[in-house]
Design a protein around this motif. Structure first.
Motif, PDB file in Angstrom:
ATOM      1  N   ALA A 153     -30.166  48.509 -56.780  1.00 30.44           N
ATOM      2  CA  ALA A 153     -30.036  49.951 -56.959  1.00 30.44           C
ATOM      3  C   ALA A 153     -31.147  50.477 -57.860  1.00 30.44           C
ATOM      4  O   ALA A 153     -31.456  49.883 -58.897  1.00 30.44           O
ATOM      5  CB  ALA A 153     -28.672  50.286 -57.566  1.00 30.44           C
ATOM      6  N   ALA A 154     -31.745  51.595 -57.458  1.00 30.19           N
ATOM      7  CA  ALA A 154     -32.774  52.252 -58.273  1.00 30.19           C
ATOM      8  C   ALA A 154     -32.255  53.610 -58.713  1.00 30.19           C
ATOM      9  O   ALA A 154     -31.747  54.386 -57.901  1.00 30.19           O
ATOM     10  CB  ALA A 154     -34.066  52.401 -57.479  1.00 30.19           C
ATOM     11  N   ILE A 155     -32.387  53.895 -60.005  1.00 30.09           N
ATOM     12  CA  ILE A 155     -31.995  55.184 -60.558  1.00 30.09           C
ATOM     13  C   ILE A 155     -33.254  55.850 -61.103  1.00 30.09           C
ATOM     14  O   ILE A 155     -33.868  55.350 -62.046  1.00 30.09           O
ATOM     15  CB  ILE A 155     -30.959  55.045 -61.695  1.00 30.09           C
ATOM     16  CG1 ILE A 155     -29.801  54.119 -61.280  1.00 30.09           C
ATOM     17  CG2 ILE A 155     -30.456  56.411 -62.131  1.00 30.09           C
ATOM     18  CD1 ILE A 155     -28.950  54.654 -60.173  1.00 30.09           C
ATOM     19  N   LEU A 156     -33.659  56.970 -60.519  1.00 30.01           N
ATOM     20  CA  LEU A 156     -34.825  57.727 -60.979  1.00 30.01           C
ATOM     21  C   LEU A 156     -34.296  58.936 -61.731  1.00 30.01           C
ATOM     22  O   LEU A 156     -33.822  59.906 -61.133  1.00 30.01           O
ATOM     23  CB  LEU A 156     -35.700  58.138 -59.795  1.00 30.01           C
ATOM     24  CG  LEU A 156     -36.096  57.018 -58.821  1.00 30.01           C
ATOM     25  CD1 LEU A 156     -37.037  57.556 -57.753  1.00 30.01           C
ATOM     26  CD2 LEU A 156     -36.716  55.834 -59.557  1.00 30.01           C
ATOM     27  N   ASP A 157     -34.374  58.882 -63.056  1.00 34.86           N
ATOM     28  CA  ASP A 157     -33.696  59.899 -63.860  1.00 34.86           C
ATOM     29  C   ASP A 157     -34.347  59.958 -65.246  1.00 34.86           C
ATOM     30  O   ASP A 157     -35.571  59.887 -65.351  1.00 34.86           O
ATOM     31  CB  ASP A 157     -32.204  59.564 -63.956  1.00 34.86           C
ATOM     32  CG  ASP A 157     -31.330  60.798 -64.107  1.00 34.86           C
ATOM     33  OD1 ASP A 157     -31.268  61.338 -65.222  1.00 34.86           O
ATOM     34  OD2 ASP A 157     -30.718  61.231 -63.114  1.00 34.86           O
ATOM     35  N   THR A 158     -33.529  60.045 -66.284  1.00 34.78           N
ATOM     36  CA  THR A 158     -34.043  60.188 -67.652  1.00 34.78           C
ATOM     37  C   THR A 158     -34.170  58.850 -68.376  1.00 34.78           C
ATOM     38  O   THR A 158     -34.409  58.826 -69.586  1.00 34.78           O
ATOM     39  CB  THR A 158     -33.125  61.111 -68.481  1.00 34.78           C
ATOM     40  OG1 THR A 158     -31.810  60.524 -68.574  1.00 34.78           O
ATOM     41  CG2 THR A 158     -33.013  62.486 -67.845  1.00 34.78           C
ATOM     42  N   GLY A 159     -34.023  57.746 -67.645  1.00 32.25           N
ATOM     43  CA  GLY A 159     -34.093  56.429 -68.278  1.00 32.25           C
ATOM     44  C   GLY A 159     -32.717  55.824 -68.420  1.00 32.25           C
ATOM     45  O   GLY A 159     -31.759  56.244 -67.760  1.00 32.25           O
ATOM     46  N   ILE A 160     -32.590  54.838 -69.320  1.00 28.99           N
ATOM     47  CA  ILE A 160     -31.307  54.158 -69.483  1.00 28.99           C
ATOM     48  C   ILE A 160     -31.210  53.546 -70.878  1.00 28.99           C
ATOM     49  O   ILE A 160     -32.207  53.152 -71.472  1.00 28.99           O
ATOM     50  CB  ILE A 160     -31.142  53.044 -68.415  1.00 28.99           C
ATOM     51  CG1 ILE A 160     -29.721  52.483 -68.407  1.00 28.99           C
ATOM     52  CG2 ILE A 160     -32.156  51.928 -68.650  1.00 28.99           C
ATOM     53  CD1 ILE A 160     -29.461  51.516 -67.262  1.00 28.99           C
ATOM     54  N   ASP A 161     -29.981  53.511 -71.386  1.00 33.02           N
ATOM     55  CA  ASP A 161     -29.677  52.759 -72.598  1.00 33.02           C
ATOM     56  C   ASP A 161     -29.276  51.366 -72.120  1.00 33.02           C
ATOM     57  O   ASP A 161     -28.107  51.091 -71.873  1.00 33.02           O
ATOM     58  CB  ASP A 161     -28.541  53.426 -73.369  1.00 33.02           C
ATOM     59  CG  ASP A 161     -28.099  52.620 -74.585  1.00 33.02           C
ATOM     60  OD1 ASP A 161     -28.754  51.602 -74.904  1.00 33.02           O
ATOM     61  OD2 ASP A 161     -27.091  52.999 -75.214  1.00 33.02           O
TER      62      ASP A 161
ATOM     63  N   ASN B 136     -32.603  49.031 -52.423  1.00 32.04           N
ATOM     64  CA  ASN B 136     -31.818  49.378 -51.237  1.00 32.04           C
ATOM     65  C   ASN B 136     -31.235  50.783 -51.350  1.00 32.04           C
ATOM     66  O   ASN B 136     -30.991  51.449 -50.351  1.00 32.04           O
ATOM     67  CB  ASN B 136     -30.669  48.387 -51.052  1.00 32.04           C
ATOM     68  CG  ASN B 136     -31.143  46.955 -50.962  1.00 32.04           C
ATOM     69  OD1 ASN B 136     -30.810  46.136 -51.824  1.00 32.04           O
ATOM     70  ND2 ASN B 136     -31.937  46.624 -49.952  1.00 32.04           N
ATOM     71  N   ILE B 137     -30.996  51.199 -52.580  1.00 32.37           N
ATOM     72  CA  ILE B 137     -30.479  52.541 -52.865  1.00 32.37           C
ATOM     73  C   ILE B 137     -31.390  53.175 -53.908  1.00 32.37           C
ATOM     74  O   ILE B 137     -31.690  52.558 -54.934  1.00 32.37           O
ATOM     75  CB  ILE B 137     -29.043  52.501 -53.421  1.00 32.37           C
ATOM     76  CG1 ILE B 137     -28.063  51.900 -52.402  1.00 32.37           C
ATOM     77  CG2 ILE B 137     -28.584  53.889 -53.847  1.00 32.37           C
ATOM     78  CD1 ILE B 137     -27.798  52.790 -51.209  1.00 32.37           C
ATOM     79  N   ILE B 138     -31.836  54.414 -53.654  1.00 32.74           N
ATOM     80  CA  ILE B 138     -32.647  55.151 -54.626  1.00 32.74           C
ATOM     81  C   ILE B 138     -31.910  56.442 -54.933  1.00 32.74           C
ATOM     82  O   ILE B 138     -31.759  57.312 -54.073  1.00 32.74           O
ATOM     83  CB  ILE B 138     -34.056  55.455 -54.079  1.00 32.74           C
ATOM     84  CG1 ILE B 138     -34.761  54.151 -53.672  1.00 32.74           C
ATOM     85  CG2 ILE B 138     -34.886  56.205 -55.108  1.00 32.74           C
ATOM     86  CD1 ILE B 138     -36.091  54.372 -52.984  1.00 32.74           C
ATOM     87  N   SER B 139     -31.417  56.562 -56.169  1.00 29.76           N
ATOM     88  CA  SER B 139     -30.593  57.703 -56.559  1.00 29.76           C
ATOM     89  C   SER B 139     -31.381  58.651 -57.463  1.00 29.76           C
ATOM     90  O   SER B 139     -32.011  58.220 -58.426  1.00 29.76           O
ATOM     91  CB  SER B 139     -29.335  57.216 -57.285  1.00 29.76           C
ATOM     92  OG  SER B 139     -28.600  58.307 -57.798  1.00 29.76           O
TER      93      SER B 139
ATOM     94  N   ALA C  12     -34.214  47.677 -45.973  1.00 30.97           N
ATOM     95  CA  ALA C  12     -33.924  49.098 -45.771  1.00 30.97           C
ATOM     96  C   ALA C  12     -33.573  49.757 -47.104  1.00 30.97           C
ATOM     97  O   ALA C  12     -33.036  49.121 -48.005  1.00 30.97           O
ATOM     98  CB  ALA C  12     -32.771  49.255 -44.792  1.00 30.97           C
ATOM     99  N   ALA C  13     -33.918  51.029 -47.240  1.00 32.25           N
ATOM    100  CA  ALA C  13     -33.606  51.774 -48.454  1.00 32.25           C
ATOM    101  C   ALA C  13     -33.015  53.124 -48.079  1.00 32.25           C
ATOM    102  O   ALA C  13     -33.453  53.769 -47.131  1.00 32.25           O
ATOM    103  CB  ALA C  13     -34.854  51.970 -49.302  1.00 32.25           C
ATOM    104  N   VAL C  14     -31.991  53.528 -48.825  1.00 30.16           N
ATOM    105  CA  VAL C  14     -31.359  54.829 -48.638  1.00 30.16           C
ATOM    106  C   VAL C  14     -31.682  55.685 -49.858  1.00 30.16           C
ATOM    107  O   VAL C  14     -31.482  55.256 -50.999  1.00 30.16           O
ATOM    108  CB  VAL C  14     -29.830  54.698 -48.490  1.00 30.16           C
ATOM    109  CG1 VAL C  14     -29.192  56.079 -48.385  1.00 30.16           C
ATOM    110  CG2 VAL C  14     -29.481  53.859 -47.273  1.00 30.16           C
ATOM    111  N   ILE C  15     -32.212  56.886 -49.621  1.00 34.21           N
ATOM    112  CA  ILE C  15     -32.533  57.802 -50.712  1.00 34.21           C
ATOM    113  C   ILE C  15     -31.407  58.818 -50.841  1.00 34.21           C
ATOM    114  O   ILE C  15     -31.037  59.479 -49.871  1.00 34.21           O
ATOM    115  CB  ILE C  15     -33.866  58.528 -50.452  1.00 34.21           C
ATOM    116  CG1 ILE C  15     -35.010  57.510 -50.358  1.00 34.21           C
ATOM    117  CG2 ILE C  15     -34.157  59.535 -51.558  1.00 34.21           C
ATOM    118  CD1 ILE C  15     -36.355  58.132 -50.023  1.00 34.21           C
ATOM    119  N   VAL C  16     -30.852  58.937 -52.044  1.00 33.63           N
ATOM    120  CA  VAL C  16     -29.758  59.866 -52.311  1.00 33.63           C
ATOM    121  C   VAL C  16     -30.210  60.852 -53.378  1.00 33.63           C
ATOM    122  O   VAL C  16     -30.678  60.457 -54.445  1.00 33.63           O
ATOM    123  CB  VAL C  16     -28.504  59.119 -52.813  1.00 33.63           C
ATOM    124  CG1 VAL C  16     -27.355  60.098 -53.007  1.00 33.63           C
ATOM    125  CG2 VAL C  16     -28.119  58.010 -51.839  1.00 33.63           C
ATOM    126  N   ALA C  17     -30.102  62.144 -53.078  1.00 38.76           N
ATOM    127  CA  ALA C  17     -30.519  63.164 -54.048  1.00 38.76           C
ATOM    128  C   ALA C  17     -29.420  64.202 -54.203  1.00 38.76           C
ATOM    129  O   ALA C  17     -28.589  64.382 -53.314  1.00 38.76           O
ATOM    130  CB  ALA C  17     -31.817  63.835 -53.595  1.00 38.76           C
TER     131      ALA C  17
END
Length: 278
Positions: A104-112, A195-198, A253-258
């Motif tokens: 899983a990929a999370i493109l956001d403000t980062g992570i703790d 596989n997942i880009i959120s 395969a990758a699914v992009i979720v926005a």
């Protein structure tokens, strides 16, 4: 005057219709050899640039912003003490799937990354803001927890707690973000096996208009230029999504979720909804 533009290129030859753009077959070839560049370009030269067969899309760099969460009042129930309401709402608590084997990929403000909810997860971080890794906002950490967080303080918070590897792209910092960072982060995530880009972000159209006005454009012209930039970025992201989809035909395969729905304000006016979104 030269401005920063994102240029999407294929390192392999492509064929395309003058009106429809690249064909499906050529997109599959291009997906395996994608290049994302940021260049200073005179906008008058763009029509000439886009005639090159290797150029799939060109769009000006525009500001991006966080789609802030909306407060939801949830009445406490007996089950809510063990399963977060969101996990139950999407049926994840009764699903036979837990995300095992999924990256899983999370493109956001980062992570703790040190939060106990991510214990046992291989967290790979990459900063696209220049501010360094970490999460100064908290939203990225919240999103990551919702996706693959472990049970914390007796409550299940993650939809897919079986995920053991996560890619965290920090694309939004204290000053927001840009389409340049988002496109680069999507490419990084795909190349890293996601596989997942959120993503919970959107184009900051009002901010783009304000920036152009500060640069000296009359308001009417600034709005027109911002609309042109918005349109070109919608096409850019659509083309990039097509390449990601085509890539899945012969590799992971990758699914992009926005998310964009929170910008709709139907609580204030039922006609106030988002009609266009990348």
């Amino acid at each position: 005057m030269k401005e920063k533009h994102v240029v999407l290129r294929s390192l392999r030859g492509v064929t395309r219709d003058s009106f429809r753009g690249p064909s499906a077959a050529s997109l599959e070839m291009a997906a395996a050899s994608l290049s994302v560049d940021v260049e200073e370009i005179d906008r008058n030269k763009i029509p000439v640039l886009t005639r090159n067969l290797d150029v799939l899309a060109v769009a000006p760099v525009v500001p991006m912003k966080l789609i802030a969460p909306v407060e939801v009042q949830v009445e406490a129930t007996e089950s809510s003490t063990t399963v977060a309401w969101g996990v139950k709402a999407v049926g994840a608590d009764s699903s036979p799937f837990d995300g095992a084997g999924v990256i899983a990929a999370i493109l956001d403000t980062g992570i703790d990354a040190g939060h106990p909810a991510f214990s046992g997860v291989d967290v790979v971080q990459k900063d696209f803001t220049g501010e360094g890794n970490g999460d100064q906002n908290g939203h990225g950490t919240h999103c990551a927890g919702t996706v693959f967080g472990r049970t914390t303080d007796g409550t299940r918070i993650g939809v897919a707690p079986g995920v053991t590897k996560a890619l965290i792209g920090k694309v939004l910092g204290e000053e927001g973000g840009s389409s340049e960072a988002i496109v680069s982060a999507i490419q990084w995530a795909v190349d890293s096996g996601a596989n997942i880009i959120s993503m919970s972000l959107g184009i900051d159209f009002p901010g783009l208009v304000e920036r152009l006005v500060r640069q000296g454009f009359p308001p009417a012209l600034a709005t027109s230029r911002a609309l042109e930039g918005y349109r070109l970025n919608v096409l850019l992201f659509e083309r990039l999504a097509s390449l990601v989809q085509a890539r899945g035909a012969f590799s992971e395969a990758a699914v992009i979720v926005a998310a964009a729905g929170n910008e709709s304000r139907r609580d204030a006016d039922p006609n106030f909804e988002i009609a266009v979104s990348p």
